[in-house]
Design a protein around this motif. Structure first.
Motif, mmCIF file in Angstrom:
data_model
loop_
_atom_site.group_PDB
_atom_site.id
_atom_site.type_symbol
_atom_site.label_atom_id
_atom_site.label_comp_id
_atom_site.label_asym_id
_atom_site.label_seq_id
_atom_site.Cartn_x
_atom_site.Cartn_y
_atom_site.Cartn_z
ATOM 1 N N SER A 114 80.132 34.141 56.229
ATOM 2 C CA SER A 114 78.625 34.166 55.637
ATOM 3 C C SER A 114 78.068 35.628 55.571
ATOM 4 C CB SER A 114 77.834 33.115 56.233
ATOM 5 O OG SER A 114 77.603 33.928 57.701
ATOM 6 N N GLU A 115 78.619 36.311 56.350
ATOM 7 C CA GLU A 115 78.348 37.851 56.366
ATOM 8 C C GLU A 115 79.141 38.810 55.410
ATOM 9 O OE1 GLU A 115 77.842 38.866 60.442
ATOM 10 O OE2 GLU A 115 76.572 37.363 60.845
ATOM 11 N N GLY A 116 80.086 38.254 54.533
ATOM 12 C CA GLY A 116 81.137 39.021 53.887
ATOM 13 C C GLY A 116 82.416 39.494 54.638
ATOM 14 N N ASN A 117 82.462 39.225 55.730
ATOM 15 C CA ASN A 117 83.696 39.790 56.688
ATOM 16 C C ASN A 117 84.854 39.017 56.445
ATOM 17 O OD1 ASN A 117 81.921 41.847 58.101
ATOM 18 N ND2 ASN A 117 81.124 39.883 59.094
ATOM 19 N N VAL A 118 85.949 39.336 56.282
ATOM 20 C CA VAL A 118 87.218 38.702 56.224
ATOM 21 C C VAL A 118 87.503 38.502 57.294
ATOM 22 C CG1 VAL A 118 89.655 39.147 55.810
ATOM 23 C CG2 VAL A 118 88.193 40.487 54.388
ATOM 24 N N VAL A 119 87.663 36.847 57.473
ATOM 25 C CA VAL A 119 87.830 36.160 58.673
ATOM 26 C C VAL A 119 89.384 35.706 58.725
ATOM 27 C CG1 VAL A 119 85.717 35.679 59.417
ATOM 28 C CG2 VAL A 119 86.941 34.211 57.727
ATOM 29 N N ALA A 120 89.713 35.569 57.492
ATOM 30 C CA ALA A 120 91.438 35.263 57.235
ATOM 31 C C ALA A 120 91.680 35.314 55.940
ATOM 32 C CB ALA A 120 91.512 33.669 57.704
ATOM 33 N N VAL A 121 93.083 35.198 55.532
ATOM 34 C CA VAL A 121 93.465 34.921 54.323
ATOM 35 C C VAL A 121 94.390 33.788 54.097
ATOM 36 C CG1 VAL A 121 93.374 37.670 53.823
ATOM 37 C CG2 VAL A 121 95.536 36.444 54.656
ATOM 38 N N LEU A 122 94.499 33.371 53.034
ATOM 39 C CA LEU A 122 95.324 31.913 52.491
ATOM 40 C C LEU A 122 96.322 32.618 52.000
ATOM 41 C CD1 LEU A 122 96.395 29.092 52.048
ATOM 42 C CD2 LEU A 122 94.485 28.931 50.449
ATOM 43 N N ASP A 149 83.779 28.462 54.830
ATOM 44 C CA ASP A 149 82.448 28.000 54.998
ATOM 45 C C ASP A 149 82.290 26.894 56.195
ATOM 46 O OD1 ASP A 149 81.702 29.628 52.848
ATOM 47 O OD2 ASP A 149 81.483 28.031 51.314
ATOM 48 N N HIS A 150 83.299 26.104 56.107
ATOM 49 C CA HIS A 150 83.254 25.093 57.129
ATOM 50 C C HIS A 150 83.635 25.393 58.686
ATOM 51 C CE1 HIS A 150 83.491 20.792 58.004
ATOM 52 N NE2 HIS A 150 84.403 20.784 58.738
ATOM 53 N N CYS A 151 84.502 26.393 58.949
ATOM 54 C CA CYS A 151 84.962 26.613 60.414
ATOM 55 C C CYS A 151 83.691 27.446 60.954
ATOM 56 C CB CYS A 151 86.024 27.570 60.268
ATOM 57 S SG CYS A 151 87.674 26.523 59.885
ATOM 58 N N GLY A 152 83.591 27.303 62.268
ATOM 59 C CA GLY A 152 82.861 28.096 63.267
ATOM 60 C C GLY A 152 83.467 29.529 63.647
ATOM 61 N N TRP A 153 83.501 30.311 62.853
ATOM 62 C CA TRP A 153 84.181 31.758 62.764
ATOM 63 C C TRP A 153 83.817 32.494 64.052
ATOM 64 C CZ3 TRP A 153 88.895 31.988 60.877
ATOM 65 C CH2 TRP A 153 88.917 31.261 59.902
ATOM 66 N N LYS A 154 82.475 32.362 64.081
ATOM 67 C CA LYS A 154 81.666 33.153 65.308
ATOM 68 C C LYS A 154 82.265 32.710 66.683
ATOM 69 C CE LYS A 154 77.364 34.219 62.938
ATOM 70 N NZ LYS A 154 77.972 35.060 62.268
#
Length: 158
Positions: A114-122, A149-154
């Motif tokens: 949600s902050e525009g950080n890359v958390v992963a790539v598919l 959007d769904h995962c709890g990345w934090k």
């Protein structure tokens, strides 16, 4: 979007409903994509692990590279630019990282929190040149957005 990809997206929503943890979500999504798309030889995720680093996550296919730096190869380029990379012929992509010599084409979708950080790539590979067109890109971007959007990345620590 093609009907089969609409169905895949609806199945993805159902599979991850009620689950916010990253690993089970990405595991099920990689399996779903693997079963839903033809002429592919790798379907999976790399997750962000530290500043400028990707780490192998859940996938289907042959063994793969463990670590990729942002800016390196197709996955690292997608992560560094935050833009989907569609590569019709990986052998013509400067700096391509060849995990499987049979791969000919690739598409990589960056996943942003949600902050525009890359958390992963598919990441998707195919032994067929120019395998990934606009329909596949649209479907894969939708699945990647859903997971991002769904995962709890934090709370996620790779």
């Amino acid at each position: 979007m093609l009907l089969r990809y609409q169905i895949m997206l609806e199945q993805a929503k159902a599979l991850i409903d009620g689950e916010r943890r990253v690993m089970p979500t990405l595991s099920n999504l990689s399996a779903l994509i693997w079963e839903s798309m033809d002429t592919i030889n790798w379907a999976g995720f790399y997750v962000t692990a530290g500043e400028g680093k990707l780490l192998l996550g859940p996938f289907q296919g042959k063994p793969a590279c463990l670590h990729i730096d942002f800016g390196k190869g197709v996955c690292g380029t997608a992560a560094a630019t935050k833009q989907t990379q569609v590569v019709p012929d990986v052998h013509r992509f400067p700096g391509h990282i060849a995990c499987d010599s049979e791969s000919r084409s690739e598409v990589v979708v960056p996943m942003l929190d949600s902050e525009g950080n890359v958390v992963a790539v598919l990441d998707m590979d195919s032994p067929v040149e120019s395998r990934f067109g606009p329909d596949e890109v649209e479907a894969l971007e939708a699945v990647a957005r859903l997971a991002a959007d769904h995962c709890g990345w934090k709370d996620f620590r790779p």
